[in-house]
Design an enzyme around this catalytic site. Sequence first.
Site, PDB file in Angstrom:
ATOM      1  N   CYS A 330     -24.547  -9.147 -14.237  1.00  0.00           N
ATOM      2  CA  CYS A 330     -23.993  -8.478 -13.063  1.00  0.00           C
ATOM      3  C   CYS A 330     -23.668  -9.471 -11.948  1.00  0.00           C
ATOM      4  O   CYS A 330     -22.617 -10.101 -11.985  1.00  0.00           O
ATOM      5  CB  CYS A 330     -24.941  -7.378 -12.589  1.00  0.00           C
ATOM      6  SG  CYS A 330     -24.134  -6.143 -11.543  1.00  0.00           S
ATOM      7  N   ALA A 331     -24.538  -9.658 -10.984  1.00  0.00           N
ATOM      8  CA  ALA A 331     -24.271 -10.624  -9.922  1.00  0.00           C
ATOM      9  C   ALA A 331     -24.056 -12.016 -10.493  1.00  0.00           C
ATOM     10  O   ALA A 331     -23.196 -12.772 -10.021  1.00  0.00           O
ATOM     11  CB  ALA A 331     -25.428 -10.639  -8.927  1.00  0.00           C
TER      12      ALA A 331
END
Length: 451
Positions: A330-331
């Site tokens: 994700c990030a």
Amino acid sequence: MVVAAPSSGSGKTTVATGLMAAFAAAGLSVSPHKVGPDYIDPGYHALATGRPGRNLDAYLCGTEALAPLCAHAAAGADLAVVEGVMGLYDGAAGQGELASTAQAAKVLGAPVVLVVDASAQSRSVAALVHGFASFDPEVRIGGVILNKVGSDRHEELLRAALDESGVPVLGVLRRTAELFTPSRHLGLVPAAERRAEALEAVAALAGHVRAGCDLDALLRLARSAPRQSVAPWRPEGAQPVAGPRPVVAVAGGPAFTFSYAEQAEALTAAGAEVVTVDPLRDEALPEGTRALVIGGGFPEVYAPELSANAPLRASVARLARAGAPVAAECAGLLYLARSLDGAPMCGVLEAQARMTERLTLGYREAVAVSDSVLAVAGTRVRGHEFHRTVLDPGAGESPAWGLRQPSARVEGFVRDGVHASYVHTHPAGLPGSARRLVESARRWPAERGAV
């Protein structure tokens, strides 16, 4: 004990965090837990108790893993407090009780404290509590905490109504100014981003709960839970490792706060020396880094600062291009992209990311499309997504995962030693992944050097 509610917004986090802090301040060692994949609440739980906040998620890890994970986390503690998710009986969509707070309470044999928002009701509270207490006879509701009570007269009416239900009132909390924390696009602002203010908020919650709740009665209720004989969770395949321990850098700091406590434990058990790197402040990877793990968080909030740290971005790119193991979720996926909202990132992936108004949220069933540093092709796993960004393109020539819902698609990137994806997984739900990554780090050709 489990702190639950009829619905979201009733005050579960306020009450659970306040109880954790109040019991810890009274000298008890409190083990904090959160049902579901939430990363933010456990940060406040950790501040309240001084122990890592832990997640209990039957969808991600399997129902059979809940009690072992709880036993692992609560070793040496006097009390385990479990904050529920959504409403008591709400779980994975279309999956019955799976991943619900009620299921966790049943598996753990734990009594439930129901937090009820009483701001707009009086005698009706008895019907509500009766319904929740009788819906599933295997769920033991041991008491109620009434939240947002307006006055002494309001409290009298509520108590009189609940006298008929047979469920004791264990606390009454008055309407008050917001005690907790500001929110933004993915929920509460993480504790790591506002530590001083968060500590003050947690202390205020402890005082609020201590003043309105019968802590002695709540502790007696928790001690009424039957003893369970269960072997604590241990990372699968974690055997003592002889020789040097490869350095695995794990992204941390305010921009990368989404990770499960078991991740670093699994890496360590697999033979790694785990070292934290803060992409906002550190200009180089830790000395001798042979692998990098970049979890979730809020890079979109810190995009200018992450971009400004050009030395670290270059160091990450060199590590990835040299073929070292790099696992990003994700990030981390966004950080490896060419850019995020126009700000240059690491450039490891030929993709660009941007913020949107659309929330992508939900559990995922996935199968590994390509062999990677985390899994062999064909490995099945359950995960979840939680973001408001999009990546263009969303998958590389060798995707990371094939997903079944909400629609069939491939996503993520596998190239050389890089595995990057939007899908979050839990170490207990992807057993052997930490060992596979550490073994890849150990095999990474010495002649190519560590960064």
